[in-house]
Design an enzyme around this catalytic site. Structure first.
Site, short mmCIF file in Angstrom:
data_model
loop_
_atom_site.label_atom_id
_atom_site.label_comp_id
_atom_site.label_asym_id
_atom_site.label_seq_id
_atom_site.Cartn_x
_atom_site.Cartn_y
_atom_site.Cartn_z
N CYS A 110 0.84 -1.21 0.00
CA CYS A 110 0.00 0.00 0.00
C CYS A 110 0.87 1.26 0.00
O CYS A 110 1.59 1.51 0.97
CB CYS A 110 -0.90 -0.07 1.24
SG CYS A 110 -1.65 1.49 1.74
N CYS A 137 0.22 3.71 2.85
CA CYS A 137 0.74 3.13 4.10
C CYS A 137 2.23 3.43 4.24
O CYS A 137 2.72 3.75 5.32
CB CYS A 137 0.52 1.62 4.13
SG CYS A 137 -1.20 1.12 4.08
#
Length: 119
Positions: free
Chosen positions: A45, A48
């Site tokens: 991600c 993230c």
């Protein structure tokens, strides 16, 4: 506690994120510390990865404990907390889930979220 040797702030909270290995581990961390900011993330991600240095700063500079949960390794835990997208941040205060925020958050946003529960 199951963490490696982790340095702590003057208030006794770890200065580095704690990597969670399952529900019992998360329960232990939430039980041991007053305010726990839990970062549900995935290695693949992008947002993230952008959040990573922010949560590390939060762990080092605030009275909150930061926990990290890899949703790919802990799918049941992610389901339990209703994580449908990453990053999702769940804030626990005094052993109870208090807030949930989805998406990339700035350092200032996270600091003010934590301050609501640490003052």
């Amino acid at each position: 506690m199951t963490t490696d040797t982790v340095s702590e702030t003057s208030t006794g909270t770890p200065t580095e994120p704690i990597h969670i290995t399952g529900q019992a581990n998360l329960d232990e961390v939430v039980g041991d510390y007053d305010v726990v900011l839990t970062d549900f993330y995935a290695d693949w991600c992008g947002p993230c990865q952008m959040l990573e240095p922010i949560v590390e700063t939060i762990a080092a500079e605030t009275d909150a404990t930061v926990a990290k949960v890899d949703i790919d390794a802990n799918q049941q835990l992610a389901t339990t907390y209703g994580v449908r997208g990453v990053p999702t941040l769940v804030l626990f205060a005094n052993g109870e889930q208090a807030e949930k925020v989805v998406g990339l958050q700035g350092e200032d946003q996270l600091r003010s979220l934590i301050e609501r529960y640490t003052e």
